[in-house]
Scaffold this motif. Structure first.
Motif, PDB file in Angstrom:
ATOM      1  N   GLY B 428     -13.528  78.537  22.128  1.00 51.79           N
ATOM      2  CA  GLY B 428     -14.001  79.625  22.974  1.00 51.79           C
ATOM      3  C   GLY B 428     -14.740  79.194  24.223  1.00 51.79           C
ATOM      4  O   GLY B 428     -15.565  79.941  24.742  1.00 51.79           O
ATOM      5  N   CYS B 429     -14.456  78.007  24.744  1.00 52.76           N
ATOM      6  CA  CYS B 429     -15.200  77.533  25.924  1.00 52.76           C
ATOM      7  C   CYS B 429     -14.770  78.253  27.190  1.00 52.76           C
ATOM      8  O   CYS B 429     -15.548  78.389  28.129  1.00 52.76           O
ATOM      9  CB  CYS B 429     -15.060  76.022  26.090  1.00 52.76           C
ATOM     10  SG  CYS B 429     -13.508  75.479  26.836  1.00 52.76           S
ATOM     11  N   GLY B 430     -13.507  78.668  27.255  1.00 50.18           N
ATOM     12  CA  GLY B 430     -13.054  79.460  28.386  1.00 50.18           C
ATOM     13  C   GLY B 430     -12.558  78.672  29.587  1.00 50.18           C
ATOM     14  O   GLY B 430     -12.257  79.257  30.629  1.00 50.18           O
ATOM     15  N   ALA B 431     -12.449  77.359  29.467  1.00 49.58           N
ATOM     16  CA  ALA B 431     -11.941  76.565  30.586  1.00 49.58           C
ATOM     17  C   ALA B 431     -10.539  77.047  30.986  1.00 49.58           C
ATOM     18  O   ALA B 431     -10.178  77.063  32.161  1.00 49.58           O
ATOM     19  CB  ALA B 431     -11.915  75.085  30.222  1.00 49.58           C
ATOM     20  N   THR B 433      -9.372  80.023  30.978  1.00 48.56           N
ATOM     21  CA  THR B 433      -9.366  81.280  31.732  1.00 48.56           C
ATOM     22  C   THR B 433      -9.491  81.013  33.224  1.00 48.56           C
ATOM     23  O   THR B 433      -8.944  81.741  34.044  1.00 48.56           O
ATOM     24  CB  THR B 433     -10.554  82.173  31.318  1.00 48.56           C
ATOM     25  OG1 THR B 433     -11.769  81.483  31.618  1.00 48.56           O
ATOM     26  CG2 THR B 433     -10.514  82.497  29.852  1.00 48.56           C
ATOM     27  N   VAL B 434     -10.237  79.950  33.560  1.00 50.49           N
ATOM     28  CA  VAL B 434     -10.445  79.630  34.965  1.00 50.49           C
ATOM     29  C   VAL B 434      -9.186  79.001  35.558  1.00 50.49           C
ATOM     30  O   VAL B 434      -8.860  79.200  36.719  1.00 50.49           O
ATOM     31  CB  VAL B 434     -11.670  78.691  35.125  1.00 50.49           C
ATOM     32  CG1 VAL B 434     -11.908  78.374  36.580  1.00 50.49           C
ATOM     33  CG2 VAL B 434     -12.908  79.335  34.507  1.00 50.49           C
ATOM     34  N   ASN B 442      -7.916  85.143  28.459  1.00 50.97           N
ATOM     35  CA  ASN B 442      -9.295  85.616  28.496  1.00 50.97           C
ATOM     36  C   ASN B 442     -10.015  85.159  27.242  1.00 50.97           C
ATOM     37  O   ASN B 442      -9.369  84.892  26.228  1.00 50.97           O
ATOM     38  CB  ASN B 442      -9.311  87.146  28.553  1.00 50.97           C
ATOM     39  CG  ASN B 442      -9.997  87.640  29.817  1.00 50.97           C
ATOM     40  OD1 ASN B 442     -10.899  86.997  30.324  1.00 50.97           O
ATOM     41  ND2 ASN B 442      -9.570  88.780  30.295  1.00 50.97           N
ATOM     42  N   VAL B 443     -11.327  85.058  27.311  1.00 50.87           N
ATOM     43  CA  VAL B 443     -12.089  84.750  26.104  1.00 50.87           C
ATOM     44  C   VAL B 443     -12.660  86.048  25.568  1.00 50.87           C
ATOM     45  O   VAL B 443     -13.378  86.759  26.275  1.00 50.87           O
ATOM     46  CB  VAL B 443     -13.233  83.758  26.403  1.00 50.87           C
ATOM     47  CG1 VAL B 443     -14.058  83.519  25.139  1.00 50.87           C
ATOM     48  CG2 VAL B 443     -12.685  82.444  26.908  1.00 50.87           C
ATOM     49  N   PHE B 446     -16.268  87.322  26.135  1.00 50.67           N
ATOM     50  CA  PHE B 446     -16.699  86.832  27.451  1.00 50.67           C
ATOM     51  C   PHE B 446     -15.533  86.989  28.439  1.00 50.67           C
ATOM     52  O   PHE B 446     -15.142  86.041  29.115  1.00 50.67           O
ATOM     53  CB  PHE B 446     -17.135  85.356  27.397  1.00 50.67           C
ATOM     54  CG  PHE B 446     -18.430  85.117  26.673  1.00 50.67           C
ATOM     55  CD1 PHE B 446     -19.648  85.300  27.317  1.00 50.67           C
ATOM     56  CD2 PHE B 446     -18.441  84.705  25.345  1.00 50.67           C
ATOM     57  CE1 PHE B 446     -20.850  85.079  26.654  1.00 50.67           C
ATOM     58  CE2 PHE B 446     -19.639  84.481  24.677  1.00 50.67           C
ATOM     59  CZ  PHE B 446     -20.846  84.666  25.328  1.00 50.67           C
TER      60      PHE B 446
END
Lengths: 69, 460, 194
Positions: B428-431, B433-434, B442-443, B446
């Motif tokens: 779930g770090c979301g790297a 998504t960027v 998407n996370v 978040f």
């Protein structure tokens, strides 16, 4: 525009839940003091911070953005 | 060692390497390469006739070049398993195509020159990495100690082999050059440790104590011997460690605070030139044997293991723990744990403690048949995903996999590759998504919309 | 239309002595979607959690903001409270008005109160966008792989095996024992290393 003594910047901070958000908590636990002008948004990792978030903050009037992780 | 080999719950693969790891916590599939031993261990009785008769002698790796072994060999008499392998690089049957002595003498018909490497697949739920250390190659860096040209300048581990009852000298401390018993022994600490210029910046943690032990052993085994220890600091942080060091000093070991600038041969001995920084003057010691306390470095091939299993290493190549204090035996890859010196230099008590800690983590994981997954992880909107897989490149947890979706476009059915998230691996770090230009990933908890809503609310 | 409830915690005097509670509650109750706002001495205590559960039922709340200490401390606590109240536990957002407000701005109560209100506005804004989430489970194969047959690997393998689980121990050399088996005696007790 001149910067008056009363003026306070509006700073948005993006803090990683696992390190700098915990660090900000630790600052509180240690009763450190810092200006009220920063407001923190918790993110799961600094890698989660999309440049769009930063741009949006500036668009909406933020004076500074802190990304920490 | 025997306890590990005989335990009914332990399956032992020696002379084997992990070649591939797939899957995720709770559900790994590992491929193990069992290297060809050229000996059928189900038939071999370990009688030893083959290595007695083998005509080829090779320097023994196990004795660090201080003794010989045969081309068919066991590493040392108490090896587990106590059955030989053939070293194909040196065996005449393989290098010249003829010999066959071991096959002829083997009473059990266990020798099999045709044996091939075998790949074994195993399903496991957790992986503990315990690949240990190697010694810093001081011969490459320390010209003032002779670049390894003098046979009587040896490493601490070579000294252990000389001292070991199963070693090349049967436990007698004899110097390699002429087999004589040394009377004056010089120990030099921090060879490669705490030396950012030539070696490593870090302290290897064990050398102060094993040097004290070596000094004690020389004084105990060789009557009338003299021991000199060149040191930078004496560090003894452990239970009963300082007492042990002091005992060695009281037994007569002379500790000299300072570095050695040169070692050179003179007649049948070596001259060690150094400085005593406490007295502020140069010293010269005539030595029959010099023992170097060389730094611990990650074992050979550890970078490869980190790549195969999928976790990170630190700037020195040691395996990276998830948190130095709070998660010292976990890696950042769920289900992969660390034990021992592969994580950083440590001695036996600390290694055993860390090994048991890693075992406890594994047992906690195994205490349930299913594990809950945090729902705040990445999610792909496959309708928006273009299949560029940029997300896969940035994911530190190797959690992005590919999936195929079938769509109808203009009346035709087409198949398309899209990203998909492995819920066991994603942290779930979301790297991702960027990295996603389409905004397809998407996370949960978040999401872009949620974080932007926070920004808007704070900027009012 | 969303029905958000806000619960502001005093944390005894930790927050209560710095942030003007009645002003804060009054201000945040006017945020969009908010239908209920209250404060209490210790929101994490049993009576405090009961206040949340009762309010969820009485005011048919569908999302909850708790303004108190760091979510790193009590997020799990309040998720369980939501579950007990019959809500999806992930429809919770916390505003950190203790560690990141009251405690670091103790000497500026006026500004701290204003900041607390803004931090709660952030939480309300986020909570309104949250969606229910559900934990999934994955099966666990109860077998371990240990890579390396030195002292570390052997000890790990033995401990796991003694607990009753299968272990595969892989060593690249022809024998296990690693560096330790090469040693003579070991400090500080001078035991043998076999």
């Amino acid at each position: 525009m001149s910067v008056t003594e009363q003026w306070e910047p509006k700073i948005i901070g993006f803090c990683c839940n696992w390190c700098s958000y915990a660090g900000a908590d630790l600052a509180g636990v240690s009763r450190l003091n810092y200006p009220t002008s920063i407001r923190v948004i918790r993110v799961p990792c600094s890698g989660r911070v999309n440049p769009v978030f930063i741009l949006r903050a500036f668009q909406r009037g933020a004076d500074g953005v802190l990304v920490s992780g | 060692m025997v306890a590990a080999a005989q335990h009914p719950n332990i399956t032992l693969f020696t002379y084997a390497e992990v070649e591939k790891v797939e899957g995720y916590i709770g559900n790994f599939e590992v491929t193990i390469r069992q290297k060809a031993r050229s000996v059928d261990h189900s038939k071999c009785t370990g009688c030893g006739t083959c290595w007695e008769k083998c005509p080829t002698k090779v320097l023994s790796e196990y004795n660090l070049g201080l003794g010989m072994r045969k081309a068919i060999y066991i590493s040392f008499p108490q090896a587990v398993p106590n059955k030989p392998v053939i070293d194909r690089q040196h065996c005449r049957q393989f290098t010249m195509g003829k010999c066959g002595v071991c096959q002829k003498v083997c009473p059990a018909q266990a020798i099999d020159y045709q044996q091939e490497d075998q790949l074994v697949k195993e399903q496991v739920g957790a992986i503990v990495v315990a690949t240990g250390y190697d010694l810093f190659e001081w011969e490459q860096a320390y010209g003032e100690y002779g670049y390894g040209r003098y046979p009587d300048v040896i490493s601490g581990l070579q000294f252990e082999r000389l001292n070991n009852a199963s070693g090349p000298t049967g436990g007698k401390i004899l110097r390699p050059s002429d087999g004589k018993e040394p009377k004056n022994v010089v120990f030099i600490k921090c060879v490669g440790s705490r030396d950012a210029a030539k070696g490593k910046e870090y302290c290897s943690r064990t050398c102060c104590m094993y040097t004290a032990k070596h000094a004690h052993q020389v004084l105990e085994k060789i009557p009338g011997s003299k021991v000199y220890v060149f040191y930078m600091d004496v560090r003894t942080p452990g239970k009963a460690y300082e007492e042990f060091y002091l005992r060695t000093v009281h037994e007569g070991a002379r500790y000299i605070r300072g570095r050695v600038s040169k070692i050179y041969p003179e007649g049948d001995h070596l001259v060690v030139m150094g400085v005593d920084t406490l007295l502020g003057r140069p010293v010269e010691v005539a030595a029959d044997l010099v023992v170097l306390a060389t730094a611990m470095v990650p074992s050979k091939g550890s970078a490869e293991i980190a790549r195969i299993v999928g976790f990170s290493t630190d700037q020195d190549g040691f395996f990276m723990e998830s948190h130095p204090k709070l998660r010292p035996v976990e890696t950042n890859t769920a289900g992969v744990f660390l034990a021992g010196a592969c994580q950083g230099p440590k001695d036996i008590p600390d290694t055993v403690a860390q090994a048991s800690a890693a075992a406890a983590k594994v047992c906690a994981l195994f205490s349930h048949s299913e594990m809950a997954v945090d729902p705040m992880i990445a999610h792909v909107n496959q309708a928006l995903c273009s299949g560029c897989l940029e997300c896969k490149n940035v994911c530190p947890y190797r959690a992005i996999e590919t999936a195929t979706v079938t769509e109808r476009v203009g009346g035709k059915t087409v198949e398309r590759t899209v990203a998909s998230v492995n819920t066991g691996l994603c942290q779930g770090c979301g790297a991702c998504t960027v990295a996603c230009r389409a905004g397809a990933i998407n996370v949960k908890g978040f999401t872009n919309e949620q974080v932007l809503a926070e920004v808007d609310a704070l900027c009012l | 239309m969303q029905r958000i409830g806000i619960f502001v915690c005093w944390c005894g005097l930790n927050i209560g002595a710095v942030v003007d509670m009645s002003r804060a509650v009054e201000a945040v109750s006017k945020f969009p979607g908010v239908v209920y706002a209250t404060d209490y001495k210790y929101m994490c205590s049993e009576p405090g959690q009961e206040i949340i559960i009762q309010a969820v039922r009485e005011h048919r709340l569908d999302r909850v903001v708790v303004a108190s200490c760091s979510p790193r401390l009590h997020e799990a606590t309040f998720r369980k409270t939501l579950a007990r109240a019959g809500l999806n536990p992930y429809l919770l957002e916390m505003a950190n008005i203790r560690e990141q407000c009251a405690w670091v701005h103790q000497r500026e109560p006026e500004k701290a109160t204003q900041k607390a209100i803004e931090l709660i506005r952030r939480a309300v804004s986020k909570v309104s966008k949250l969606e229910p989430l559900f934990e999934s489970t994955i099966p666990v194969t109860k077998r371990a792989l240990v890579i390396g047959g030195g002292i570390a690997g052997m000890q790990t393998a033995l401990d796991i095996a003694d607990a009753g689980y299968q272990v595969i121990l892989v060593e690249r050399e022809p024998t296990i024992g690693g560096k330790m088996a090469m040693l003579d005696k070991t400090f500080p007790t001078l035991d043998c290393s076999a």
